[in-house]
Motif scaffolding. Structure first.
Motif, PDB file in Angstrom:
ATOM      1  N   UNK A 161       0.841  -1.200   0.000  1.00 33.93           N
ATOM      2  CA  UNK A 161       0.000   0.000   0.000  1.00 33.93           C
ATOM      3  C   UNK A 161       0.877   1.251   0.000  1.00 33.93           C
ATOM      4  N   UNK A 162       1.976   1.222   0.738  1.00 31.79           N
ATOM      5  CA  UNK A 162       2.884   2.364   0.764  1.00 31.79           C
ATOM      6  C   UNK A 162       3.446   2.674  -0.614  1.00 31.79           C
ATOM      7  N   UNK A 163       3.851   1.635  -1.341  1.00 31.03           N
ATOM      8  CA  UNK A 163       4.384   1.842  -2.687  1.00 31.03           C
ATOM      9  C   UNK A 163       3.294   2.292  -3.657  1.00 31.03           C
ATOM     10  N   UNK A 164       2.125   1.676  -3.577  1.00 31.19           N
ATOM     11  CA  UNK A 164       1.039   2.060  -4.480  1.00 31.19           C
ATOM     12  C   UNK A 164       0.629   3.513  -4.256  1.00 31.19           C
ATOM     13  N   UNK A 165       0.513   3.913  -3.010  1.00 29.51           N
ATOM     14  CA  UNK A 165       0.113   5.291  -2.729  1.00 29.51           C
ATOM     15  C   UNK A 165       1.189   6.290  -3.143  1.00 29.51           C
ATOM     16  N   UNK A 166       2.453   5.892  -3.049  1.00 27.76           N
ATOM     17  CA  UNK A 166       3.527   6.776  -3.517  1.00 27.76           C
ATOM     18  C   UNK A 166       3.421   6.981  -5.028  1.00 27.76           C
ATOM     19  N   UNK A 167       3.128   5.902  -5.753  1.00 29.47           N
ATOM     20  CA  UNK A 167       2.948   6.025  -7.207  1.00 29.47           C
ATOM     21  C   UNK A 167       1.733   6.898  -7.526  1.00 29.47           C
ATOM     22  N   UNK A 168       0.660   6.721  -6.780  1.00 27.29           N
ATOM     23  CA  UNK A 168      -0.560   7.493  -7.031  1.00 27.29           C
ATOM     24  C   UNK A 168      -0.363   8.974  -6.702  1.00 27.29           C
TER      25      UNK A 168
ATOM     26  N   UNK B 140       1.041  11.029  -9.418  1.00 29.04           N
ATOM     27  CA  UNK B 140       0.100  11.304 -10.506  1.00 29.04           C
ATOM     28  C   UNK B 140      -1.105  12.105 -10.027  1.00 29.04           C
ATOM     29  N   UNK B 141      -1.024  12.618  -8.792  1.00 31.79           N
ATOM     30  CA  UNK B 141      -2.135  13.381  -8.202  1.00 31.79           C
ATOM     31  C   UNK B 141      -3.424  12.574  -8.172  1.00 31.79           C
ATOM     32  N   UNK B 142      -3.300  11.287  -7.851  1.00 32.51           N
ATOM     33  CA  UNK B 142      -4.466  10.418  -7.719  1.00 32.51           C
ATOM     34  C   UNK B 142      -4.758  10.167  -6.244  1.00 32.51           C
ATOM     35  N   UNK B 143      -5.987   9.719  -5.978  1.00 30.49           N
ATOM     36  CA  UNK B 143      -6.400   9.465  -4.599  1.00 30.49           C
ATOM     37  C   UNK B 143      -5.731   8.190  -4.088  1.00 30.49           C
ATOM     38  N   UNK B 144      -5.590   8.032  -2.763  1.00 30.16           N
ATOM     39  CA  UNK B 144      -4.972   6.823  -2.209  1.00 30.16           C
ATOM     40  C   UNK B 144      -5.783   5.564  -2.514  1.00 30.16           C
ATOM     41  N   UNK B 145      -5.099   4.443  -2.468  1.00 32.05           N
ATOM     42  CA  UNK B 145      -5.735   3.150  -2.733  1.00 32.05           C
ATOM     43  C   UNK B 145      -6.936   2.929  -1.825  1.00 32.05           C
ATOM     44  N   UNK B 146      -6.800   3.306  -0.549  1.00 34.82           N
ATOM     45  CA  UNK B 146      -7.857   3.023   0.422  1.00 34.82           C
ATOM     46  C   UNK B 146      -9.179   3.697   0.081  1.00 34.82           C
ATOM     47  N   UNK B 147      -9.143   4.760  -0.717  1.00 38.08           N
ATOM     48  CA  UNK B 147     -10.389   5.438  -1.089  1.00 38.08           C
ATOM     49  C   UNK B 147     -11.037   4.803  -2.318  1.00 38.08           C
ATOM     50  N   UNK B 148     -10.323   3.902  -2.969  1.00 42.20           N
ATOM     51  CA  UNK B 148     -10.842   3.239  -4.172  1.00 42.20           C
ATOM     52  C   UNK B 148     -11.395   1.855  -3.842  1.00 42.20           C
ATOM     53  N   UNK B 149     -10.701   1.137  -2.956  1.00 49.71           N
ATOM     54  CA  UNK B 149     -11.121  -0.225  -2.623  1.00 49.71           C
ATOM     55  C   UNK B 149     -12.060  -0.209  -1.421  1.00 49.71           C
TER      56      UNK B 149
END
Length: 239
Positions: free
Chosen positions: A95-102, A105-114
């Motif tokens: 999750x830390x790596x995914x959120x860093x990538x997001x 790109x100015x995207x919302x964190x993973x936790x707000x999508x899943x």
């Protein structure tokens, strides 16, 4: 319930040091059954890979040179996980790596999508305190064949993790097992397979039956015929 078993491989250990994702794999489960749908992408990290990380997963920068960047796959990735519960081994790492990538790109964190995140490493530590709870250790404990896992790879690891997760949570779907399904092994808190022993039935001896009858007769006498454990004589016919 829709669940996505997810794993990543990376250039190093810490996204705060600029390390990036180089592989992401997701496989889908519906109501605890694999659907056959999956998402698997190699990603060009646009940076070097640490030697220690490469020794773990075996992925080289040369192999990734013509692969898409994370920005090229982000929409497909977010669409695939949207609304699902994520199942991840050592979830804070991925999750830390995914959120860093997001964030890049100015995207919302993973936790707000899943719909939520389940960490199977935390589950395993609760089930098997003091034991090794790596994916390999859990495969061995639950008798899951991981012989093809010579290096870490995100897609293979998600397939193994799906089996481990179902094994660890098997009691949760006890009402969903088909009547003709073969019985599965059960495990104790140490991960040791339980052996169900045949139920021992001990029948009362003649002496014990006689003593039981005497006790009931005494109760019947004291209660003036109200002992409920003695059979009642059949009622006499009238008329």
């Amino acid at each position: 319930m829709r669940q996505i078993v997810l794993d990543t491989e990376t250039t190093g250990l810490d996204p705060r040091s600029g390390h990036r994702i180089i592989e992401v794999a997701c496989i889908e489960m519906e109501n605890r059954r694999l659907t056959g749908r999956h998402l698997h992408k190699y990603v060009n990290p646009e940076r070097e890979i640490d030697a220690g990380a490469q020794a773990v997963h075996g992925i080289t920068l040369e192999f990734l040179a013509d692969k898409p960047k994370f920005a090229d796959i982000v929409d497909e990735f977010l669409e695939f996980i949207n609304g699902a519960e994520l199942v991840i081994h050592n979830a804070p790492f991925d999750i830390g790596f995914l959120n860093a990538e997001l964030r890049r790109l100015d995207r919302v964190p993973v936790e707000t999508v899943c719909a939520g995140v389940t960490d199977t490493l935390r589950m395993a530590k609760d089930l098997h305190p003091g034991k090794r709870n790596s994916l390999d250790a859990l495969c061995e404990r639950y008798e899951i064949d991981n012989s093809s896992r010579t290096l870490h790879g995100a897609l293979l690891d998600t397939e193994l993790l799906a089996e481990v997760f179902l094994a660890m949570t098997r009691g949760q779907n006890s009402l969903m097992i088909e009547p003709d399904a073969a019985p599965r092994k059960q495990f104790d808190a140490n991960g040791v397979a339980r052996v169900r022993k045949a139920l021992l039935v001990r029948r009362a001896s003649d002496e014990e039956l006689g003593e039981h009858a005497r006790v009931l007769a005494g109760i019947d006498k004291e209660s003036k015929g109200a002992c409920i454990w003695l059979p009642k004589p059949p009622a006499e016919a009238t008329g």
